[in-house]
Design a protein around this motif. Structure first.
Motif, PDB file in Angstrom:
ATOM      1  N   VAL A   1      30.428  47.134  33.766  1.00 20.72           N
ATOM      2  CA  VAL A   1      30.649  45.979  34.645  1.00 20.72           C
ATOM      3  C   VAL A   1      31.993  45.337  34.323  1.00 20.72           C
ATOM      4  CG1 VAL A   1      29.831  43.655  35.234  1.00 20.72           C
ATOM      5  CG2 VAL A   1      28.187  45.538  35.039  1.00 20.72           C
ATOM      6  N   THR A   2      32.262  45.112  33.036  1.00 20.02           N
ATOM      7  CA  THR A   2      33.486  44.423  32.620  1.00 20.02           C
ATOM      8  C   THR A   2      34.746  45.234  32.886  1.00 20.02           C
ATOM      9  OG1 THR A   2      32.294  43.212  30.913  1.00 20.02           O
ATOM     10  CG2 THR A   2      34.681  43.395  30.642  1.00 20.02           C
ATOM     11  N   TYR A   3      34.733  46.520  32.505  1.00 17.73           N
ATOM     12  CA  TYR A   3      35.974  47.303  32.520  1.00 17.73           C
ATOM     13  C   TYR A   3      36.154  48.197  33.735  1.00 17.73           C
ATOM     14  CZ  TYR A   3      36.228  45.603  27.794  1.00 17.73           C
ATOM     15  OH  TYR A   3      36.280  44.776  26.710  1.00 17.73           O
ATOM     16  N   VAL A   4      35.081  48.534  34.436  1.00 16.45           N
ATOM     17  CA  VAL A   4      35.201  49.420  35.603  1.00 16.45           C
ATOM     18  C   VAL A   4      34.977  48.644  36.896  1.00 16.45           C
ATOM     19  CG1 VAL A   4      34.287  51.480  36.759  1.00 16.45           C
ATOM     20  CG2 VAL A   4      34.476  51.436  34.258  1.00 16.45           C
ATOM     21  N   LEU A   5      33.848  47.982  37.011  1.00 18.84           N
ATOM     22  CA  LEU A   5      33.514  47.295  38.263  1.00 18.84           C
ATOM     23  C   LEU A   5      34.278  45.990  38.446  1.00 18.84           C
ATOM     24  CD1 LEU A   5      29.669  47.931  38.328  1.00 18.84           C
ATOM     25  CD2 LEU A   5      31.505  49.287  39.382  1.00 18.84           C
ATOM     26  N   GLN A   6      34.490  45.248  37.377  1.00 16.51           N
ATOM     27  CA  GLN A   6      35.276  44.011  37.377  1.00 16.51           C
ATOM     28  C   GLN A   6      34.940  43.081  38.548  1.00 16.51           C
ATOM     29  OE1 GLN A   6      39.504  44.511  36.386  1.00 16.51           O
ATOM     30  NE2 GLN A   6      39.115  46.713  36.295  1.00 16.51           N
ATOM     31  N   PRO A   7      33.682  42.644  38.669  1.00 16.85           N
ATOM     32  CA  PRO A   7      33.292  41.862  39.845  1.00 16.85           C
ATOM     33  C   PRO A   7      34.071  40.562  40.022  1.00 16.85           C
ATOM     34  CG  PRO A   7      31.552  41.848  38.188  1.00 16.85           C
ATOM     35  CD  PRO A   7      32.573  42.852  37.743  1.00 16.85           C
ATOM     36  N   GLY A   8      34.434  39.877  38.956  1.00 16.58           N
ATOM     37  CA  GLY A   8      35.215  38.650  39.095  1.00 16.58           C
ATOM     38  C   GLY A   8      36.599  38.916  39.653  1.00 16.58           C
ATOM     39  N   HIS A   9      37.233  39.964  39.155  1.00 14.21           N
ATOM     40  CA  HIS A   9      38.560  40.370  39.628  1.00 14.21           C
ATOM     41  C   HIS A   9      38.492  40.778  41.104  1.00 14.21           C
ATOM     42  CE1 HIS A   9      42.652  41.796  39.108  1.00 14.21           C
ATOM     43  NE2 HIS A   9      42.311  43.054  39.384  1.00 14.21           N
ATOM     44  N   VAL A  10      37.476  41.569  41.436  1.00 14.67           N
ATOM     45  CA  VAL A  10      37.290  42.003  42.827  1.00 14.67           C
ATOM     46  C   VAL A  10      37.063  40.786  43.727  1.00 14.67           C
ATOM     47  CG1 VAL A  10      35.754  43.266  44.396  1.00 14.67           C
ATOM     48  CG2 VAL A  10      36.508  44.329  42.262  1.00 14.67           C
ATOM     49  N   ALA A  11      36.282  39.804  43.260  1.00 14.97           N
ATOM     50  CA  ALA A  11      36.028  38.600  44.062  1.00 14.97           C
ATOM     51  C   ALA A  11      37.330  37.843  44.344  1.00 14.97           C
ATOM     52  CB  ALA A  11      35.021  37.698  43.359  1.00 14.97           C
ATOM     53  N   GLU A  12      38.217  37.769  43.348  1.00 14.64           N
ATOM     54  CA  GLU A  12      39.515  37.103  43.565  1.00 14.64           C
ATOM     55  C   GLU A  12      40.351  37.866  44.599  1.00 14.64           C
ATOM     56  OE1 GLU A  12      41.855  35.824  40.164  1.00 14.64           O
ATOM     57  OE2 GLU A  12      40.050  36.013  38.914  1.00 14.64           O
TER      58      GLU A  12
END
Length: 148
Positions: free
Chosen positions: A87-98
């Protein structure tokens, strides 16, 4: 506007690697023969029909991290895509949300593409992304790794 999913990946009907990722077929570990999905940031989910093994392909590195054999796609999702490291290093949901706030949601077949590519000096800050077709993205990254 409909409901926007916050899940930063998509699954596709399983497709052969040589059809979907032709520029990569000779560079990927030979056990993988199928693409089953991709992340919003352009990592591909690979599968081996022979071994049941799943892997995540990062075209920027480039490399495939194996996550072992799983009985089905649901098990891969439960055991791998919910793993805190993935989640942290591949999916990066917070980064994707930005990025999504800046560019809007992706259409089917699109990914967010860092420009320039990180291995060519790109920053990967949210304002450094644009949208593009996922399969064209994989081909262009392969060419950028191997300019002729």
């Amino acid at each position: 506007m409909g409901v926007v999913s916050s899940v930063p990946y998509r699954f596709i009907e399983p497709q052969r690697i040589d059809v979907m990722l032709p520029a990569w077929v000779d560079r990927l570990p030979p056990q993988y023969d199928t693409v089953v999905g991709y992340t919003d940031l352009g990592n591909a989910f690979l599968f081996s029909t022979r071994t049941g093994e799943y892997g995540i392909f990062d075209p920027y590195s480039p490399g495939v991290k194996s996550y072992g054999a799983h009985t089905d796609l649901d098990t891969f999702v439960d055991r791998v895509l919910f793993d805190p490291g993935v989640v942290t290093y591949v999916l990066q949901p917070g980064h994707v949300a930005e990025i999504r706030r800046r560019l809007g949601p992706l259409q089917p077949g699109e990914v967010y593409i860092a420009t320039p590519y990180p291995f060519l000096g790109g920053s990967e800050t949210p304002d450094a992304y644009q949208k593009g077709g996922v399969w064209s993205f994989f081909d262009l990254v392969a060419q950028a790794h191997d300019p002729e």
